[in-house]
Design a protein around this motif. Sequence first.
Motif, PDB file in Angstrom:
ATOM      1  N   VAL A  20       0.881  -1.339  -0.206  1.00  0.00           N
ATOM      2  CA  VAL A  20      -0.032   0.064  -0.032  1.00  0.00           C
ATOM      3  C   VAL A  20       0.949   1.026   0.106  1.00  0.00           C
ATOM      4  CG1 VAL A  20      -1.575   1.338   1.158  1.00  0.00           C
ATOM      5  CG2 VAL A  20      -1.972  -1.270   1.137  1.00  0.00           C
ATOM      6  N   ASN A  59      -0.889  -1.078  -4.570  1.00  0.00           N
ATOM      7  CA  ASN A  59      -2.139  -0.487  -4.345  1.00  0.00           C
ATOM      8  C   ASN A  59      -1.737   1.139  -4.055  1.00  0.00           C
ATOM      9  OD1 ASN A  59      -4.285  -2.809  -4.479  1.00  0.00           O
ATOM     10  ND2 ASN A  59      -3.290  -3.550  -2.611  1.00  0.00           N
ATOM     11  N   GLY A 103       0.207   2.912   5.608  1.00  0.00           N
ATOM     12  CA  GLY A 103       0.612   2.377   4.359  1.00  0.00           C
ATOM     13  C   GLY A 103       2.159   1.730   4.697  1.00  0.00           C
TER      14      GLY A 103
END
Length: 527
Positions: free
Chosen positions: A5, A28, A280
């Motif tokens: 992420v 992502n 993240g």
Amino acid sequence: MEPRVCIVVGSGPAGVSCAMGLLENNCNVIMLDIGLELSAETQNAVENLRNTPSKEWTAKNLEVIKEKINVDTQSVPQKRHFGEAYAIGGSFAKLTLRLKNFFPSYSMARGGLSQIWGSACLPANKIESQKMFGEDMTLYYKKIEKAISIAGEPDDLDNFYKNIFSMSIKSFLSEVFHYFNSKYEDKKLFLNRQGVYWGAPRLAIDTRDSERGCKSCGLCMYGCPYGSIFSSSQLLNQLIKNKKFDYQKNAEVISYSENNGQVQVEYIDRVSNEVKILKGDKLFLAAGALPTTAIVLKSEKLPVNHLSILENQIFLAPLFLFKKINYSSPKITLSCGFIGVKNKVTDNQLIHLQVYPASDYIEKALRTILPKKLVSASWFKSLFLDRLAIVQIFYPSSLSSSGIAELTKDKAHPVVEITGHSKNPEYSEFSSIRFFLFLSKIFFKLGAVFFPVVKRGQPGNSFHIGGTLPMKNQPKAYETDLNGKLFGRDCVWVVDASILPYLPASTITFSIMANAYRIGFSQGRVV
């Protein structure tokens, strides 16, 4: 293994380019962005223009986007997007800016400053690439060119820059280009011996015969109703279609921290005014040099006196051609020609010039250089406006004024103070007056009078600023390595102009995008 992420801050050219590289490696990506946009009224006006043939446009159709252009006699005219100022500046929710003799531009807009840029795209040459990146960036420039489509022509500018474009632009250029091009060909040997090379502009404009292709409507300086001029919001629209990409607007990033191999981003929701946290694996700061620097200063605990800010000093000057130009057919009103100058007069540093044809916008710019009453006089218009062009001159950062950024507190509220200094050390070896006298001789050979009534932009006013967190082989506090990784951090990278250790005189957006893609792609591959 779960895809990483990655959090990208900002939707300008650096942000979307970095996100492209990350998505190509199956990451992502969450993009946090303030994302200001045109008002509904102006969007409707632009839609009406797009759906009406330009020959049928009326003054009423155009007044919404033309009436608000700001002409400030203290500086160069401030561009707006279809008449609105949302793309430049704005107030931060959790930060105060204090500017002292340095007036850098920043953007909170969806697409950043690319909403109002001049679309000029030149790659750094070999010497500049070594100064900035330490490697040849051709591969990454070509990747970005495929994404944004650049129009240009093979010509003598290839002596300074690699030829990276996919479309022709010559048939879209005004008569001013053809006039100067003819004069240049006649005096080419002399000019080249003087270190002067002329050529067609390299612009991120779609010149194909397509729905988005240029319609030669002449509104370039206000905004393109057809979307022919590239904006990173166009790339953003494509990224949003990717299921691995999540765009979150109204998100103003305040700071970041690291914990257990992850990054934690604190931001404020500008709609609810709530402070939120996003976690993240990696953070990529691409909010633009000034906002990114503010985020880093607020987040890092390392001692710092100040961070230096580089810029490209900008000048404007009028050109009066030896013959009248027929402007009856509107074409591209962005730059119609580039000039590179490198010789002893420039201290062997490359200086970049952009020539603009006359337009109503340029007439407004002229009012910042010459007395308003003179420009408005009917006799002046009849005698001179059909002979008018404007030249924009960019110095490299080594010959430009610069600034410093410091973080202080006012009643526990963070304040970033930006203070300009007069000159860089190398500047003392270079004489602007001598250079402008040289330009007078050069433009005379090109069939024009260069008026030394030069308008100097205020320090920081060129839109080209950076270098606060420079890339270094052996970075120290508030510096980054050659991959943009911030010193002392495991999960934080910077990908915008903040990390450029040098700003070439040529336009820097293309280089920023190529570098941001390089970093995003390389970090997306790292598990």
